[in-house]
Write a protein that holds these residues in place. Structure first.
Motif, PDB file in Angstrom:
ATOM      1  N   SER A  82       0.852  -1.192   0.000  1.00 26.74           N
ATOM      2  CA  SER A  82       0.000   0.000   0.000  1.00 26.74           C
ATOM      3  C   SER A  82       0.889   1.243   0.000  1.00 26.74           C
ATOM      4  O   SER A  82       2.097   1.161   0.273  1.00 26.74           O
ATOM      5  N   GLY A  83       0.269   2.386  -0.257  1.00 23.71           N
ATOM      6  CA  GLY A  83       0.991   3.650  -0.144  1.00 23.71           C
ATOM      7  C   GLY A  83       1.397   3.928   1.300  1.00 23.71           C
ATOM      8  O   GLY A  83       2.449   4.525   1.554  1.00 23.71           O
ATOM      9  N   THR A  84       0.574   3.489   2.216  1.00 27.56           N
ATOM     10  CA  THR A  84       0.899   3.667   3.637  1.00 27.56           C
ATOM     11  C   THR A  84       2.205   2.939   3.968  1.00 27.56           C
ATOM     12  O   THR A  84       3.109   3.507   4.594  1.00 27.56           O
ATOM     13  N   PHE A 115      -3.224  13.652   3.859  1.00 23.65           N
ATOM     14  CA  PHE A 115      -3.950  12.453   4.266  1.00 23.65           C
ATOM     15  C   PHE A 115      -3.313  11.889   5.533  1.00 23.65           C
ATOM     16  O   PHE A 115      -2.103  11.989   5.746  1.00 23.65           O
ATOM     17  N   ASP A 135       6.529  12.021   0.299  1.00 22.79           N
ATOM     18  CA  ASP A 135       5.217  11.396   0.192  1.00 22.79           C
ATOM     19  C   ASP A 135       4.638  11.828  -1.149  1.00 22.79           C
ATOM     20  O   ASP A 135       4.078  12.920  -1.289  1.00 22.79           O
ATOM     21  N   ALA A 190       2.393   9.983  -2.793  1.00 25.63           N
ATOM     22  CA  ALA A 190       1.235   9.098  -2.983  1.00 25.63           C
ATOM     23  C   ALA A 190       0.292   9.639  -4.053  1.00 25.63           C
ATOM     24  O   ALA A 190      -0.312   8.880  -4.803  1.00 25.63           O
ATOM     25  N   GLN A 191       0.182  10.968  -4.144  1.00 23.32           N
ATOM     26  CA  GLN A 191      -0.773  11.588  -5.083  1.00 23.32           C
ATOM     27  C   GLN A 191      -0.074  12.141  -6.329  1.00 23.32           C
ATOM     28  O   GLN A 191      -0.693  12.872  -7.091  1.00 23.32           O
ATOM     29  N   SER A 234       1.375   5.631  -3.904  1.00 20.58           N
ATOM     30  CA  SER A 234       0.177   4.827  -3.664  1.00 20.58           C
ATOM     31  C   SER A 234      -0.490   4.500  -4.993  1.00 20.58           C
ATOM     32  O   SER A 234      -0.583   5.364  -5.873  1.00 20.58           O
ATOM     33  N   LYS A 288      -6.042   6.926  -7.502  1.00 21.36           N
ATOM     34  CA  LYS A 288      -4.841   7.664  -7.904  1.00 21.36           C
ATOM     35  C   LYS A 288      -4.732   7.697  -9.439  1.00 21.36           C
ATOM     36  O   LYS A 288      -5.377   6.910 -10.131  1.00 21.36           O
TER      37      LYS A 288
HETATM   38  C1  PLP Z   1      -0.799  11.971   0.732  1.00 22.66           C
HETATM   39  C2  PLP Z   1      -1.036  10.504   0.937  1.00 22.66           C
HETATM   40  N1  PLP Z   1      -0.166   9.790   1.667  1.00 22.66           N
HETATM   41  C3  PLP Z   1      -0.320   8.473   1.851  1.00 22.66           C
HETATM   42  C4  PLP Z   1      -1.391   7.783   1.323  1.00 22.66           C
HETATM   43  C5  PLP Z   1      -1.559   6.330   1.650  1.00 22.66           C
HETATM   44  O1  PLP Z   1      -1.730   5.504   0.542  1.00 22.66           O
HETATM   45  P1  PLP Z   1      -2.625   4.175   0.607  1.00 22.66           P
HETATM   46  O2  PLP Z   1      -4.047   4.594   0.716  1.00 22.66           O
HETATM   47  O3  PLP Z   1      -2.298   3.486  -0.681  1.00 22.66           O
HETATM   48  O4  PLP Z   1      -2.161   3.388   1.794  1.00 22.66           O
HETATM   49  C6  PLP Z   1      -2.306   8.459   0.528  1.00 22.66           C
HETATM   50  C7  PLP Z   1      -3.434   7.742  -0.114  1.00 22.66           C
HETATM   51  O5  PLP Z   1      -4.562   7.933  -0.011  1.00 22.66           O
HETATM   52  C8  PLP Z   1      -2.148   9.873   0.354  1.00 22.66           C
HETATM   53  O6  PLP Z   1      -3.034  10.577  -0.366  1.00 22.66           O
END
Ligand code: PLP
Length: 372
Positions: free
Chosen positions: A59-61, A86, A157, A159-160, A185, A190
């Motif tokens: 995951s992005g997390t 986020f 980060d 992710a976006q 992510s 996305k």
């Molecule tokens: C800025 C940001 N960081 C981290 C994440 C985490 O990604 P994920 O939802 O794939 O775990 C997101 C995703 O929504 C995000 O928008």
């Protein structure tokens, strides 16, 4: 007319056969864990971001958590980030064992304010984590300069922001190219979205890349032998197949989002209660979100809903005011730019397949709300 915030089916219709064929290769091979599709995707991501290393994760997390874990943070260590993002950004810092330290954002781009950064650095700061919010990059060159002065890494980060880029000293630099490590992510919403959760780390720092590769398989590259305690954060081979099929379309999709954004910005010009998104002139935005700053935001959102238009508030409560971060001791008013943004932001539909008629409907509905 109905205008959803995001219409994944519209995109899926255009690429269904390509994606299904790639997925069926995995299904027919019955090889579901890591393997060739994951390696192929990692190579393509490294190429896109112009870096040596890419590691697919769940995951992005996790794409933020695992590089932070690779820094071996100890209780009391600090990682500086922004409160307008986020939740996962600061959640990953907390879960890696460090203390999130916030700095405010710039009012126009919503990204980390480099002028506020220096004052947040202490002897315990171990990393800086800027967020490329909504799809445009933070002022990386200025953030990197602060980081270099203090000898600490920057973890992006992104992710976006896959495929976003920024001009630095006259040359284009990709999201992920400049930091020590970067999290992406592939959440379905996305610009490059999987068929479920997935993410990736890209890294210029070989040590971090090697650690992340190990951490995603319980801390041991040799099965049943463990150098450290990691977790299961493997990128699913089925997700890698979907992403490999979609990746060749990413640049065109992001260009279509930019064109949609430009149309909105022209259509909404001159409405005093509405500020359209501001792109830093150094940036090429990928518009994962097109976010207005408006007066009477909640009423506008209700009005648009009544006209069949989907919108969203990213984000309604800044992270320093979340109950789970009360222990950090920040109060209301600590980050006024972030707090002001939470009351004014509203994301409009900007997905690539949005029709001109749909966009006109959105523009008309926003204008009619403000009595235009
Ligand atoms: C800025 C940001 N960081 C981290 C994440 C985490 O990604 P994920 O939802 O794939 O775990 C997101 C995703 O929504 C995000 O928008």
């Amino acid at each position: 007319m109905n205008v959803p915030l995001l219409d994944l089916k519209a995109q899926h219709r255009t690429i269904r056969d390509e994606v299904v064929a790639k997925v069926m290769e995995v299904v027919d091979a019955q090889l579901f864990i890591l393997g060739q599709p994951v390696q192929d995707l990692e190579a393509k991501l490294a190429e896109l971001c112009r870096v040596k290393h890419a590691v697919g994760v769940a995951s992005g997390t996790d794409a933020l958590l695992l590089p932070l874990k690779a820094l071996d943070l100890r209780p009391g260590d600090e990682v500086v980030t922004v409160p307008f993002t986020f939740f996962a950004t600061a959640g990953a810092i907390h879960n890696a064992g460090a203390k999130p330290v916030f700095v405010d954002i710039e009012a126009d781009t919503y990204n980390m304010d480099p002028d506020a950064l220096e004052a947040a650095i202490t002897k315990r700061t171990r990393a800086i984590m800027p967020v490329h919010l909504f799809g445009q990059m933070a002022a990386m060159e200025r953030i990197l300069a602060v980081a270099a002065r203090h000898g600490i890494p920057v973890i992006e980060d992104a992710a976006q922001a896959i495929g976003a880029r920024r001009r630095v000293d006259g040359a284009w630099r990709m999201a992920g190219e400049l930091g020590a490590a970067t999290g992406f992510s592939f959440f379905p919403s996305k610009n490059l979205g999987g068929w479920g959760d997935s993410g990736a780390v890209v890294a210029t720092d070989e040590r971090i890349a090697t650690r992340v590769r190990r951490l995603r398989v319980h801390g041991g590259l040799q099965t049943y032998f463990h150098d450290e305690v990691g977790t299961n954060s493997r990128l699913d081979a089925l997700q890698a197949a979907v992403l490999l099929a979609k990746l060749p379309h990413l640049a065109a999709w992001s260009a279509a989002r930019r064109a949609n954004a430009e149309r909105y910005t022209q259509g909404l010009a001159g409405v005093p209660a509405v500020r359209t998104p501001v792109t830093d002139p150094a940036n090429e935005h990928i518009y994962n979100q097109y976010v207005l700053s408006v007066d009477r935001r909640d009423d506008l959102q209700a009005h648009l809903k009544a006209h069949g238009i989907g919108t969203a508030v990213y984000y309604p409560l800044a992270l320093h005011l979340q109950p789970c971060f009360a222990y950090l001791g920040y109060g209301k008013g600590a980050f006024p730019v972030s707090e002001a943004a939470t009351a004014r932001v509203l994301a409009l539909p900007v997905f690539p397949e949005l029709s001109q008629a749909q966009q006109e409907h959105v523009v008309d509905a926003v204008r009619s709300f403000y009595g235009d």
